[in-house]
Design a protein around this motif. Sequence first.
Motif, PDB file in Angstrom:
ATOM      1  N   ASP A   3       0.842  -1.190   0.000  1.00  0.00           N
ATOM      2  CA  ASP A   3       0.000   0.000   0.000  1.00  0.00           C
ATOM      3  C   ASP A   3       0.872   1.233   0.000  1.00  0.00           C
ATOM      4  O   ASP A   3       1.197   1.792   1.028  1.00  0.00           O
ATOM      5  N   SER A   6       1.793   6.174  -5.937  1.00  0.00           N
ATOM      6  CA  SER A   6       2.376   5.873  -7.237  1.00  0.00           C
ATOM      7  C   SER A   6       3.891   6.044  -7.290  1.00  0.00           C
ATOM      8  O   SER A   6       4.590   5.200  -7.819  1.00  0.00           O
ATOM      9  N   ARG A   9       5.420   3.104  -5.838  1.00  0.00           N
ATOM     10  CA  ARG A   9       5.298   1.952  -6.713  1.00  0.00           C
ATOM     11  C   ARG A   9       6.364   1.997  -7.793  1.00  0.00           C
ATOM     12  O   ARG A   9       6.923   0.987  -8.185  1.00  0.00           O
ATOM     13  N   ALA A  68      -7.770  -2.765 -16.724  1.00  0.00           N
ATOM     14  CA  ALA A  68      -7.960  -2.068 -15.449  1.00  0.00           C
ATOM     15  C   ALA A  68      -6.923  -2.502 -14.422  1.00  0.00           C
ATOM     16  O   ALA A  68      -6.386  -1.674 -13.673  1.00  0.00           O
ATOM     17  N   ALA A  69      -6.628  -3.793 -14.374  1.00  0.00           N
ATOM     18  CA  ALA A  69      -5.698  -4.303 -13.360  1.00  0.00           C
ATOM     19  C   ALA A  69      -4.275  -3.819 -13.590  1.00  0.00           C
ATOM     20  O   ALA A  69      -3.606  -3.358 -12.654  1.00  0.00           O
ATOM     21  N   ARG A  72      -3.515  -0.302 -12.572  1.00  0.00           N
ATOM     22  CA  ARG A  72      -3.309  -0.077 -11.142  1.00  0.00           C
ATOM     23  C   ARG A  72      -1.955  -0.621 -10.689  1.00  0.00           C
ATOM     24  O   ARG A  72      -1.333  -0.068  -9.779  1.00  0.00           O
ATOM     25  N   PRO A  75       0.837   2.322 -12.662  1.00  0.00           N
ATOM     26  CA  PRO A  75       0.140   3.524 -13.151  1.00  0.00           C
ATOM     27  C   PRO A  75       1.113   4.511 -13.785  1.00  0.00           C
ATOM     28  O   PRO A  75       2.304   4.513 -13.475  1.00  0.00           O
ATOM     29  N   ASP A 155     -13.961   2.031  -8.760  1.00  0.00           N
ATOM     30  CA  ASP A 155     -13.015   3.145  -8.705  1.00  0.00           C
ATOM     31  C   ASP A 155     -11.628   2.616  -8.355  1.00  0.00           C
ATOM     32  O   ASP A 155     -11.464   1.472  -7.911  1.00  0.00           O
ATOM     33  N   ALA A 156     -10.628   3.451  -8.559  1.00  0.00           N
ATOM     34  CA  ALA A 156      -9.240   3.018  -8.403  1.00  0.00           C
ATOM     35  C   ALA A 156      -8.930   2.504  -7.000  1.00  0.00           C
ATOM     36  O   ALA A 156      -8.250   1.487  -6.830  1.00  0.00           O
ATOM     37  N   GLN A 159     -10.383  -0.924  -6.590  1.00  0.00           N
ATOM     38  CA  GLN A 159      -9.599  -1.881  -7.368  1.00  0.00           C
ATOM     39  C   GLN A 159      -8.316  -2.258  -6.624  1.00  0.00           C
ATOM     40  O   GLN A 159      -7.940  -3.438  -6.578  1.00  0.00           O
ATOM     41  N   ASP A 160      -7.659  -1.270  -6.020  1.00  0.00           N
ATOM     42  CA  ASP A 160      -6.461  -1.568  -5.237  1.00  0.00           C
ATOM     43  C   ASP A 160      -6.787  -2.499  -4.073  1.00  0.00           C
ATOM     44  O   ASP A 160      -6.022  -3.419  -3.759  1.00  0.00           O
TER      45      ASP A 160
END
Length: 243
Positions: A3, A6, A9, A68-69, A72, A75, A155-156, A159-160
């Motif tokens: 968690d 961006s 990540r 979509a996956a 995330r 990004p 929503d994002a 999805q996370d």
Amino acid sequence: MTDVPSPGRRGFLRRSIAIVPAASALTATGFVAGQQVAAQPVPAPAGPASPPYTPAYFHADEWAFIQAAVARLIPSDETGPGAIEAGVPEFIDRQMEGAFGHAAIWYMQGPFVPSSPLFGYQGKMPPREVYRAGIAATDAWCTQQKGGKRFAELDAATQDEVLKGLDGGTLQFAEVGAKDFFTFLLQNTKEGYFSDPIHGGNKNAVAWKMIGFPGARADFLDWVQKPGVHYSLPPVSINGPQT
């Protein structure tokens, strides 16, 4: 899935290059360290847009999930392009129709018993079937638990949350291992992002440009004795120079 925002990540991606099972990624780590070249922001590729890719394996709902996956997992941000811009969905779809997707060179006979992750994937389904069952199970779970919406419609932040559940084991499916599915998804996303563009991902070598990796040039003799000097030549794919 950790968690982190961006930029975090993006740092994770750079640190994880060494574990991506692709020769290009492994070479990239050593080259950048040896030349001490800082990663540079990558502008959007110039030139006319290519026609949209038509998936060969995934059907429409599965394709929406994949897009979509991966969006995330990697990004886009101010540092560089994301998985969508790099063409990762196309890479994954093409892998499903190749030797990897069919597990063509894997031993796929029983017995099938729970094993340590150190032994790698030990299931009976080839990766393409893991994807199909994993997407269906995840979408079914989302529909039941998230107001009737499929994963791609969430929503994002939600999805996370779902991706973390797949990774952390809080989501369990009867048809397929959620962790197995997520492991393939994350592995293939990173491979598609850093692979040679010949495989469908890393469009226009955008990921290589971001990390300063030169690609498949024939030799680097002119640069061996120049530590610390910025390598200014653009990356080269197996298919040739990338714009």
